[in-house]
Design a protein around this motif. Structure first.
Motif, mmCIF file in Angstrom:
data_model
loop_
_atom_site.group_PDB
_atom_site.id
_atom_site.type_symbol
_atom_site.label_atom_id
_atom_site.label_comp_id
_atom_site.label_asym_id
_atom_site.label_seq_id
_atom_site.Cartn_x
_atom_site.Cartn_y
_atom_site.Cartn_z
ATOM 1 N N PHE A 7 30.804 33.648 39.482
ATOM 2 C CA PHE A 7 32.056 33.901 38.766
ATOM 3 C C PHE A 7 31.718 34.214 37.313
ATOM 4 C CE2 PHE A 7 36.110 32.250 36.785
ATOM 5 C CZ PHE A 7 36.893 33.287 37.252
ATOM 6 N N ARG B 75 36.099 36.692 43.005
ATOM 7 C CA ARG B 75 37.189 35.759 42.710
ATOM 8 C C ARG B 75 37.798 35.211 43.986
ATOM 9 N NH1 ARG B 75 39.151 36.412 37.410
ATOM 10 N NH2 ARG B 75 38.208 38.196 36.336
ATOM 11 N N ARG C 4 41.135 34.175 45.466
ATOM 12 C CA ARG C 4 42.524 34.491 45.126
ATOM 13 C C ARG C 4 43.546 33.719 45.967
ATOM 14 N NH1 ARG C 4 40.096 39.792 44.758
ATOM 15 N NH2 ARG C 4 40.131 40.567 42.611
ATOM 16 N N ASN D 5 43.066 31.915 40.922
ATOM 17 C CA ASN D 5 42.198 32.924 40.291
ATOM 18 C C ASN D 5 41.005 32.176 39.707
ATOM 19 O OD1 ASN D 5 41.009 35.069 39.055
ATOM 20 N ND2 ASN D 5 42.657 35.467 37.597
ATOM 21 N N ARG D 6 40.000 31.974 40.528
ATOM 22 C CA ARG D 6 38.870 31.143 40.127
ATOM 23 C C ARG D 6 37.599 31.599 40.821
ATOM 24 N NH1 ARG D 6 37.456 28.070 44.369
ATOM 25 N NH2 ARG D 6 39.018 27.360 45.893
#
Length: 322
Positions: free
Chosen positions: A147, A156, A158, A171-172
């Motif tokens: 990331f 990502r 989602r 969102n990570r």
């Protein structure tokens, strides 16, 4: 020509193609939005890769029989259809990878986790090096799926499953947590795999599955799924940890390499005992979805049944079988 599925650790061309294909599917928008699946928040486009995450999550939360408890038996796990269902999912992913890579003979690679389970420190295995899939972390900070906010094309997450088994938008970065003591401190090793084929020690392993067709059943399916014996499939999810734990586990690209190896082990069993499957259609309707001619519902590909996927030879083979 049929695809050949190869070991991701020993075949760097397969590794590189897989990584490239995953990133292409992760970027490819579909006509679906999160609203189509009842996911809260502002409707957002759903990427092709994320459709597989949703598919897996929904299947895990559809109990068999309907109205029952999905933790007893669901449309993809905890019963006989576990291996055919995932074979269908792998096939649909493989076809999509072939499409975006423009390589019609691309074969989905597998991760032989039993070789890493034999290591004193499985987290040091080749697969977790930056040149392969990167290591662990919250988020993973190295490798092709690290990331890196602000970097175009960064990997990502989602859509994820919540603790109460709903889907939500996030969102990570990708998460992994290897070998947690309260989950699984190590991976299954080659001895564990050998025991799954040892019909002298356990004659039931020569039969695919048995009534009551759930996590208490004897037979090869439940041994490989990991509810009996030494863990195998389940143990791998627990050892990798992080995003491999919830129903949205396909968020981690290692999911498919893991399940490709599970499929390889099933293929090895069929080479020994024949392309057999149970239960038959004589089983009660309460097992609908797990009987040999029941439809495996796929929102991304043509309908299949357990019977229709027992011999995948026209589509793919493995470079080696156990």
């Amino acid at each position: 020509m049929a695809a050949v599925r190869r070991n991701v650790v020993t075949d760097t061309a397969a590794r590189d193609a897989y990584v490239r294909g995953v990133k292409l599917l992760k970027a490819e928008q579909t006509t679906a939005t999160t609203a189509d699946f009842g996911i809260p928040g502002t409707p957002a486009p759903v990427r092709t890769y994320d459709l597989f995450v949703i598919w897996h999550h929904l299947a895990m939360n559809q109990p068999v029989p309907p109205g029952g408890d999905s933790s007893v038996r669901n449309r993809a796990h905890r019963g006989p259809v576990f291996l055919p269902w995932h074979r269908v999912m792998l096939g649909v992913l493989e076809a999509n990878l072939q499409r975006v890579l423009q390589e019609p003979e691309f074969g989905l690679p597998y991760w032989d986790w039993s070789a890493d389970g034999d290591l004193a420190a499985p987290q040091s295995a080749t697969l977790w090096k930056p040149e392969w899939l990167g290591g662990q972390g919250r988020p993973v900070a190295d490798g092709p799926f690290a990331f890196r906010p602000g970097t175009p094309g960064t990997f990502r997450i989602r859509i994820e499953a919540t603790l109460d088994n709903n889907l939500r938008q996030v969102n990570r970065g990708l998460r992994r947590a290897f070998g947690r003591p309260n989950a699984s401190p190590t991976l299954p090793g080659t001895d564990d795999v050998d025991l799954a084929y040892d019909t002298v020690a356990d004659p039931a392993l020569a039969t695919y599955d048995f009534s009551p067709w759930n996590t208490t059943s004897r037979g090869f399916r439940n041994r490989l799924e990991g509810f009996r014996g030494t863990g195998l499939h389940n143990q791998v999810h627990l050892w990798v940890g992080g995003d491999m734990l919830p129903a949205s586990s396909p968020n981690d690209p290692v999911f498919y390499l893991h399940h490709c190896n599970v499929d390889r082990l099933w293929e090895g069993w069929m080479n020994r005992h024949g392309r057999t499957y149970l239960p038959t259609m004589a089983a009660p309707a309460s097992l609908t979805g797990h009987r040999i001619d029941d439809e495996i519902v796929s929102p991304l590909g043509p309908a299949a049944t357990p019977r229709s996927v027992l011999d995948p030879g026209t589509l793919y083979s493995y470079d080696t079988l156990p």
